[in-house]
Design a protein around this motif. Structure first.
Motif, PDB file in Angstrom:
ATOM      1  N   LYS A 426       6.756  -2.229 -12.723  1.00  0.00           N
ATOM      2  CA  LYS A 426       6.700  -3.426 -11.874  1.00  0.00           C
ATOM      3  C   LYS A 426       5.250  -3.594 -11.419  1.00  0.00           C
ATOM      4  N   PHE A 427       4.772  -4.822 -11.417  1.00  0.00           N
ATOM      5  CA  PHE A 427       3.396  -5.074 -10.992  1.00  0.00           C
ATOM      6  C   PHE A 427       3.338  -6.293 -10.079  1.00  0.00           C
ATOM      7  N   GLY A 428       2.197  -6.454  -9.425  1.00  0.00           N
ATOM      8  CA  GLY A 428       1.945  -7.643  -8.607  1.00  0.00           C
ATOM      9  C   GLY A 428       1.479  -8.797  -9.473  1.00  0.00           C
ATOM     10  N   ALA A 429       1.236  -9.938  -8.842  1.00  0.00           N
ATOM     11  CA  ALA A 429       0.894 -11.164  -9.578  1.00  0.00           C
ATOM     12  C   ALA A 429      -0.385 -11.014 -10.400  1.00  0.00           C
ATOM     13  N   GLY A 430      -1.384 -10.347  -9.847  1.00  0.00           N
ATOM     14  CA  GLY A 430      -2.699 -10.259 -10.509  1.00  0.00           C
ATOM     15  C   GLY A 430      -2.619  -9.685 -11.912  1.00  0.00           C
ATOM     16  N   GLN A 431      -1.894  -8.544 -12.068  1.00  0.00           N
ATOM     17  CA  GLN A 431      -1.782  -7.891 -13.373  1.00  0.00           C
ATOM     18  C   GLN A 431      -1.013  -8.771 -14.359  1.00  0.00           C
ATOM     19  N   ILE A 432       0.053  -9.424 -13.885  1.00  0.00           N
ATOM     20  CA  ILE A 432       0.873 -10.247 -14.789  1.00  0.00           C
ATOM     21  C   ILE A 432       0.069 -11.463 -15.261  1.00  0.00           C
ATOM     22  N   LEU A 478      12.977 -18.008  -7.288  1.00  0.00           N
ATOM     23  CA  LEU A 478      13.089 -17.636  -8.702  1.00  0.00           C
ATOM     24  C   LEU A 478      12.368 -16.323  -8.992  1.00  0.00           C
ATOM     25  N   LEU A 479      11.692 -15.793  -7.975  1.00  0.00           N
ATOM     26  CA  LEU A 479      11.012 -14.499  -8.047  1.00  0.00           C
ATOM     27  C   LEU A 479      11.189 -13.857  -6.690  1.00  0.00           C
ATOM     28  N   ALA A 480      11.124 -12.539  -6.631  1.00  0.00           N
ATOM     29  CA  ALA A 480      11.196 -11.856  -5.333  1.00  0.00           C
ATOM     30  C   ALA A 480      10.107 -10.794  -5.254  1.00  0.00           C
ATOM     31  N   VAL A 481       9.778 -10.417  -4.037  1.00  0.00           N
ATOM     32  CA  VAL A 481       8.783  -9.363  -3.776  1.00  0.00           C
ATOM     33  C   VAL A 481       9.536  -8.094  -3.423  1.00  0.00           C
ATOM     34  N   GLY A 486       4.194  -4.823  -2.894  1.00  0.00           N
ATOM     35  CA  GLY A 486       4.371  -6.255  -3.183  1.00  0.00           C
ATOM     36  C   GLY A 486       4.525  -6.540  -4.666  1.00  0.00           C
ATOM     37  N   THR A 487       5.268  -5.679  -5.383  1.00  0.00           N
ATOM     38  CA  THR A 487       5.501  -5.938  -6.804  1.00  0.00           C
ATOM     39  C   THR A 487       6.539  -7.052  -6.952  1.00  0.00           C
ATOM     40  N   LEU A 488       6.512  -7.705  -8.131  1.00  0.00           N
ATOM     41  CA  LEU A 488       7.379  -8.860  -8.349  1.00  0.00           C
ATOM     42  C   LEU A 488       8.585  -8.473  -9.203  1.00  0.00           C
TER      43      LEU A 488
END
Length: 609
Positions: A426-432, A478-481, A486-488
């Motif tokens: 699981k990663f945060g927004a930046g990596q994705i 449609l997404l959760a933290v 703070g992974t998505l």
């Protein structure tokens, strides 16, 4: 009762007529009825209990959580010739005894108390020995756990009616949804009271919400182009944010002071006093600041972090423009705000119901930020009020477009799914976003993310646009933290998008308009609002009256607005009265102020003649 109340309004406060529901509310309470009043900031709530307290026999007891402001509230009333006092923890024994003696001998019209004092038996016994005209419960939303500012001490106020069944009660708040309204009525046992709900609209406030992009510079530009030399409040979530922002503004020539609970009491009091008593001071604060602040000429309220609820946002922005002149409510909002708030909710103390309540508040706030409709329509709908587009908020002035973001949403959700399924990661927004843009960063290579089938499939959007997509997917559920980092993660609703059963409409950020002649004209128009409707020859006189007011306020050690509001000075500058009789007809000049300041004003006007 109306004639007594109207005479009181004219004689003490210097106003010719009541506004809105004031007359009905006052008449009802004077006659001994209970009332629950929902009225926006600047709508004249305080008159609704002050006048009945002056007309009815006995002392009006006002319960208020605003210990830091009681002195200023009492000073403002004494300037009007009203006999007011307060009892709270800031006083020594001698001061308290003196106020108690005044109460018992009937030498007070109004007595302000902090709610915790009503849990002390000696205070209850004191009230038993005097004559009480009414109980006013100010900031009544503090009783509601659905509200944004719950105070346990307020729960005990339901006992007032049991102990003093014949004393009328009036509870007042500037912010309440239908749920909060119901809870206030239930907890204070005011179901049988008469309920008065005024419009929550503040047409003079322009609501604007901007995507974050170097927030402090955005704020500085707002101040320089539209609010140079204006008084304002800037809200930050953290104490560090407050300190850094105040320092940044001060370095760039803005007269800014910090305010938060971590500062020592003396510094806090001094900074609050400067904001209230001087013109053009900007206070940078946590939300601990501002409830009950009665400064009429706050020209802007800026939020550098996302408020936790629409009620909190409405109340904080409502501190702008209490004098009815044009004012700005500006909020900068970004993806990190959403992630941080969701994380705080997950980690908050309390049961699942409490967390669900916090999440519902946040969802409503996100809906306000992401709407493509009129902000004011959305804001008022939250309080159960229907309205039409205002033509004066950012979405009315620069309408946002929507676009079909279904494919972008599928790409992002697909990347989250592949990381979870294929890598158990699981990663945060930046990596994705880096993966979608095909960036071979050290972190991407370290985890072999360049080998995923979704690597590089999102180059049609830039980083800022992808962050906007993520923010809106979070806002739409449609997404959760998840977790402290703070992974998505996907939600149940994500499957509908991935399975092509649901279209996703997204808001396109409007292009930032270039600073044009129109922009500077708007800024000039806002500046002119300070001297609105003034004939040219009256402008210099208005400025001299303001300088006189500032000097008088300094000499007496009270805020400038306690002497006179800008609106009153404008009317004096325009009418240029030449006698006390003529001056007495100006709105806001009551008997006491005429006696105190009349000769001084006439002397100043004579110099100008």
């Amino acid at each position: 009762p109306t004639t007594d109340a109207l005479r009181c309004l004219q004689r003490v406060f210097g106003y010719d007529a009541f506004r809105g529901d004031q007359e009905q509310i006052i008449e009802h309470v004077v006659a001994g009825g209970d009332a629950l009043v929902l009225m926006p900031t600047g709508g004249g709530k305080s008159l609704c209990y002050q006048i009945p307290a002056l007309v009815r026999p006995g002392v009006g007891v006002v319960v208020s959580p605003l210990i830091a402001l009681m002195q200023d509230q009492v000073d403002a009333l004494r300037a009007l010739g009203v006999r007011a006092g307060f009892l709270n923890s800031t006083q020594d024994l001698d001061e308290r005894r003196m106020v108690e003696a005044e109460f018992l001998s009937g030498e007070l019209d109004l007595l302000y108390l902090a709610p915790e004092r009503l849990r002390v038996e000696s205070t209850l016994r004191l009230l038993d020995r005097g004559k009480i005209a009414l109980f006013a419960i100010d900031e009544a939303h503090c009783v509601a756990q659905w509200g944004h500012d719950f105070r346990p001490d307020y729960l005990a106020l339901s006992e007032l009616h049991e102990r003093w069944p014949d004393v009328p009660r009036i509870a007042l708040t500037a912010t309440a949804t239908e749920a909060t309204h119901g809870e206030i009525a239930g907890r204070l046992k005011l179901q049988d009271a008469k309920h008065f709900v005024a419009s929550f609209d503040r047409p003079n406030i322009q609501y604007r919400i901007a995507p974050k992009n170097d927030t402090r510079k955005q704020l500085l530009e707002l101040l320089r182009t539209e609010h140079e030399g204006d008084a304002g409040v800037v809200y930050c979530l953290s104490r560090k944010g407050v300190e850094d922002t105040a320092a940044f503004l001060a370095q760039h020539g803005v007269d800014a002071v910090p305010y938060h609970a971590g500062l020592d009491a003396a510094t806090r009091a001094a900074n609050q006093a400067r904001f209230l008593r001087e013109d053009g001071v900007v206070v940078v604060a946590t939300i601990a600041f501002g409830m009950g602040i009665d400064k009429p000429d706050v020209r802007f309220v800026a939020h550098l972090d996302l408020p936790k609820s629409v009620e909190g946002y409405y109340q904080e922005t409502g501190r702008a423009g209490r004098d009815g002149l044009p004012s700005t409510a500006w909020l900068a909002y970004g993806l990190q705000d959403v992630v941080q708030q969701r994380k705080m909710i997950d980690g908050s103390e309390g049961d699942d119901a409490h967390r669900r309540r916090l999440a519902a508040h946040l969802d409503a706030m996100l809906a306000l930020c992401e709407t493509v409709e009129c902000r004011r329509v959305q804001l008022l709908a939250y309080f159960g009020e229907r309205s039409t587009p205002c033509g004066n908020c950012d979405t009315c002035l620069t309408p946002a477009e929507t676009w079909d973001g279904t494919i972008a949403a599928q790409k992002f959700l697909s990347a989250v799914l592949r990381l979870a399924r294929e890598r158990r990661q699981k990663f945060g927004a930046g990596q994705i976003i880096d993966i979608l843009l095909g960036k071979k960063t050290a972190k991407v290579i370290q985890h072999d993310h360049d080998q995923l089938t979704v690597f590089g499939i999102g180059t049609e959007l830039g980083v800022a646009e992808w962050r906007g997509v993520v923010r809106q997917l979070l806002a739409q559920g449609l997404l959760a933290v998840e977790g402290e980092y703070g992974t998505l993660v996907l939600t149940e609703a994500s499957g509908e998008v991935l399975g092509r059963q649901r279209e996703v409409r997204l808001r396109r950020e409007p292009e930032k308009p270039a600073r044009s002649a129109k922009g500077s004209a708007k800024s000039a128009a806002r500046k002119a609002a300070a001297v609105a409707d003034l004939p040219e020859e009256a402008v210099a006189l208005f400025e001299r009256l303001r300088a006189w007011r500032a000097a008088t306020a300094r000499e007496l050690g009270v805020p400038a607005y306690v002497i006179f509001h800008d609106a009153t000075l404008r009317e004096i500058a325009t009418a240029a009265p030449s006698s006390l009789d003529e001056l007495s007809t100006v709105s806001g000049v009551g008997e006491s102020k005429l006696e105190k300041y009349g000769e001084g004003i006439l002397a100043l006007l004579a110099e100008d003649a």
